[in-house]
Design an enzyme around this catalytic site. Structure first.
Site, PDB file in Angstrom:
ATOM      1  N   ARG A 131       0.827  -1.214   0.000  1.00  0.00           N
ATOM      2  CA  ARG A 131       0.000   0.000   0.000  1.00  0.00           C
ATOM      3  C   ARG A 131       0.865   1.270   0.000  1.00  0.00           C
ATOM      4  O   ARG A 131       1.967   1.279   0.553  1.00  0.00           O
ATOM      5  CB  ARG A 131      -0.970  -0.041   1.195  1.00  0.00           C
ATOM      6  CG  ARG A 131      -1.950  -1.203   1.034  1.00  0.00           C
ATOM      7  CD  ARG A 131      -2.962  -1.266   2.130  1.00  0.00           C
ATOM      8  NE  ARG A 131      -3.829  -0.084   2.140  1.00  0.00           N
ATOM      9  CZ  ARG A 131      -4.702   0.168   3.107  1.00  0.00           C
ATOM     10  NH1 ARG A 131      -4.821  -0.666   4.116  1.00  0.00           N
ATOM     11  NH2 ARG A 131      -5.447   1.241   3.049  1.00  0.00           N
ATOM     12  N   SER A 176      -7.763  11.836   2.952  1.00  0.00           N
ATOM     13  CA  SER A 176      -7.326  10.724   3.796  1.00  0.00           C
ATOM     14  C   SER A 176      -7.181  11.160   5.249  1.00  0.00           C
ATOM     15  O   SER A 176      -6.323  11.984   5.585  1.00  0.00           O
ATOM     16  CB  SER A 176      -5.991  10.165   3.288  1.00  0.00           C
ATOM     17  OG  SER A 176      -5.450   9.288   4.257  1.00  0.00           O
ATOM     18  N   GLN A 178      -6.103   9.282   7.443  1.00  0.00           N
ATOM     19  CA  GLN A 178      -4.848   8.700   7.925  1.00  0.00           C
ATOM     20  C   GLN A 178      -3.677   9.654   7.679  1.00  0.00           C
ATOM     21  O   GLN A 178      -2.821   9.837   8.544  1.00  0.00           O
ATOM     22  CB  GLN A 178      -4.603   7.358   7.243  1.00  0.00           C
ATOM     23  CG  GLN A 178      -5.669   6.331   7.619  1.00  0.00           C
ATOM     24  CD  GLN A 178      -5.471   4.986   6.958  1.00  0.00           C
ATOM     25  OE1 GLN A 178      -4.587   4.823   6.117  1.00  0.00           O
ATOM     26  NE2 GLN A 178      -6.290   4.021   7.329  1.00  0.00           N
ATOM     27  N   ASP A 322     -15.189   3.071   3.201  1.00  0.00           N
ATOM     28  CA  ASP A 322     -15.015   1.652   3.522  1.00  0.00           C
ATOM     29  C   ASP A 322     -16.240   0.809   3.155  1.00  0.00           C
ATOM     30  O   ASP A 322     -16.225  -0.414   3.332  1.00  0.00           O
ATOM     31  CB  ASP A 322     -14.712   1.488   5.015  1.00  0.00           C
ATOM     32  CG  ASP A 322     -13.341   2.065   5.373  1.00  0.00           C
ATOM     33  OD1 ASP A 322     -12.454   2.073   4.504  1.00  0.00           O
ATOM     34  OD2 ASP A 322     -13.177   2.524   6.507  1.00  0.00           O
TER      35      ASP A 322
HETATM   36  C1  S3P Z   1      -9.293   5.354   8.488  1.00  0.00           C
HETATM   37  C2  S3P Z   1      -9.373   6.147   7.378  1.00  0.00           C
HETATM   38  C3  S3P Z   1      -9.717   5.632   6.046  1.00  0.00           C
HETATM   39  C4  S3P Z   1     -10.388   4.277   6.102  1.00  0.00           C
HETATM   40  C5  S3P Z   1      -9.696   3.343   7.042  1.00  0.00           C
HETATM   41  C6  S3P Z   1      -9.626   3.911   8.450  1.00  0.00           C
HETATM   42  C7  S3P Z   1      -8.881   5.969   9.766  1.00  0.00           C
HETATM   43  O1  S3P Z   1      -8.537   5.545   5.274  1.00  0.00           O
HETATM   44  O2  S3P Z   1     -10.433   3.697   4.817  1.00  0.00           O
HETATM   45  O3  S3P Z   1     -10.383   2.101   7.093  1.00  0.00           O
HETATM   46  O4  S3P Z   1      -9.069   5.341  10.833  1.00  0.00           O
HETATM   47  O5  S3P Z   1      -8.371   7.098   9.733  1.00  0.00           O
HETATM   48  P1  S3P Z   1      -7.983   6.837   4.469  1.00  0.00           P
HETATM   49  O6  S3P Z   1      -7.892   7.912   5.464  1.00  0.00           O
HETATM   50  O7  S3P Z   1      -6.649   6.477   3.915  1.00  0.00           O
HETATM   51  O8  S3P Z   1      -9.027   7.061   3.394  1.00  0.00           O
END
Ligand code: S3P
Length: 439
Positions: A131, A176, A178, A322
């Site tokens: 990833r 994102s 994350q 998701d």
């Molecule tokens: C998440 C953010 C999402 C999601 C993941 C959990 C998080 O990813 O798809 O299952 O806990 O911040 P992205 O922020 O990369 O879209």
């Protein structure tokens, strides 16, 4: 790791001959559980987390924090007591830090570890090791971090200590949570302020939890700013039920004729519930009932409903990022065509979710026309077949639901990874009257 002896490798489903009925309590939210243990570890004092998701992903985060010297105990199933060590109290680990299947663990920890006075290496399983990590490494380098990735921009992530991180203003190119969270966490260690401007608003659990812990943070949808060097204080966390896990039984109840199901105490964060809006546009009868004293938690009441295809508004994509595997199943059972666009991020999740869903649905006789950033799903009848999850928990659960409304039995292969987010999924579905057998 899941116990290979007790974890099924495949599921066999039967067309459900009776309606689904009853009430189901949904396990704790994965995003909140990761953050609760990670942030509490960086705070001063003892935090108690209730409703912690007992799954491989969230346990990986707790294990990594323990490896970094944090005392975390488990007084009961679904509870953790974290004795925080403060922002600068973590210790180096001689061994690499294994995030398993979890992108959230790896990306958020990249931010935390960039600010430490010691070196670390983050690794993950086969899926996580493919990833993209450049999306966090590049802005963290702009903050002064020393981060090395593989030649293809993936983990292992090697982080070495630097004198001092500095705050930046970062305009993120992908929506994102994350990436945003990694920068805000590095921002705790940076000189000055770190600002993140998003292309589209994403879940703000990091912002709300850091604010509750005393961080100097300002935020609104699509924007966050944090000041470095401000200590965090311990805070207890009650984790809501995970909407993304609820989504599977929710769609099952819509599709199995005559069903009436209540899902209990589900977190209704607006950046998570885009699927509800989209399903309602498709004709779904869903009621959201607030739970007294439950904060953002609500019960969701679902009546089986005939669905019709729609063009999914692109604005909803980040709010249901998701939920596309299960939306594809709903679309396959809807009358007409459902069009998904603006969802290229699905290609870099735990698997290429557009390709995996298209492949599986075609096997079952559904026409799916793929595009680079989505698909047209032509509603029809699901026939018998053998489908493969590609080791992706949400693909496995989506096809298990498809199996309940297919015209004949399905076999879903490679389902062990359901342990990463929803251990007990098949028995939870059985409690509503669904027939998902393990093999
Ligand atoms: C998440 C953010 C999402 C999601 C993941 C959990 C998080 O990813 O798809 O299952 O806990 O911040 P992205 O922020 O990369 O879209």
């Amino acid at each position: 790791m899941a116990d290979p002896a007790s974890t099924p490798r495949a599921w066999h489903t039967q067309p459900n001959t009776r309606p689904l009925s009853g009430a189901l309590r949904i396990p704790g939210d994965k995003s909140v559980s990761h953050r609760a243990v990670m942030f509490a570890a960086l705070a001063h004092g003892t935090s108690h987390v209730k409703g912690f998701l007992e799954a491989e992903d969230t346990r990986a985060t707790a294990r990594v924090m323990q490896q970094l010297g944090v005392d975390i105990s488990t007084p009961a199933y679904g509870e953790r007591v974290i004795h925080g060590v403060g922002l600068n109290g973590l210790h180096a680990s001689e061994l690499p830090l294994d995030c398993g299947n979890s992108g959230t663990a790896m990306r958020l920890l990249s931010g935390v570890l960039s600010g430490q006075a010691f070196a670390s290496t983050l690794i993950g399983d086969d899926s996580l090791s493919t990833r993209p990590m450049q999306r966090v490494a590049q802005p963290l380098r702009e903050m002064g971090a020393d981060i090395q990735l593989s030649a293809t921009g993936t983990s292992p992530i090697q982080i070495r200590p630097v004198q001092q991180l500095r705050g930046i203003r970062y305009e993120a190119q992908v929506a994102s949570a994350q990436v945003k969270s990694a920068l805000l966490l590095a921002g705790l260690y940076a000189e000055g302020e770190t600002e993140v401007i998003e292309v589209a608003p994403t879940r703000d659990y990091t912002e709300t939890m850091l604010a509750a812990m005393g961080a100097e943070i300002a935020f609104k949808p699509g924007y966050a700013r944090i000041r470095g060097g401000v200590p965090l204080k311990a805070t207890n966390v009650d984790v809501p039920g995970d909407f993304s896990s609820a989504a599977f039984s929710l769609v099952a109840a819509l599709l199995v004729p005559g069903s009436h199901v209540r899902l209990q105490a589900v977190g209704m964060h607006p950046r998570r519930t885009g699927l509800l809006d989209v399903l309602r546009m498709m004709g779904a009868k869903i009621e959201v009932v607030p739970v007294s004293g439950g904060g953002e938690c609500c019960d969701i009441e679902i009546h089986a409903s005939p669905l019709h295809g729609i063009d999914v508004p692109e604005v909803h994509v980040p709010d249901m990022i998701d939920e596309f595997p299960i939306l594809f199943v709903a679309a396959a059972c809807a009358k007409g065509i459902t069009r998904v666009r603006g969802a290229a991020e699905l290609r870099v999740k735990e698997s290429d979710r557009i390709a995996k869903m298209a492949e599986g649905l075609r096997t079952l006789g559904i026409r799916v026309d793929e595009t680079a950033d989505g698909a047209d799903i032509h509603g029809g009848t699901l026939h018998a077949g053998v489908v493969h999850s590609g080791g992706d928990h949400r693909i496995a659960m989506a096809f298990a639901i498809a199996g309940l409304v297919a015209s004949a039995p399905l076999k879903i292969c490679d389902v062990a990874n359901v342990e990463t987010s929803y251990p007990g999924f098949a028995s939870a579905m059985a409690s509503l009257g669904a027939d998902i057998a393990s093999a």
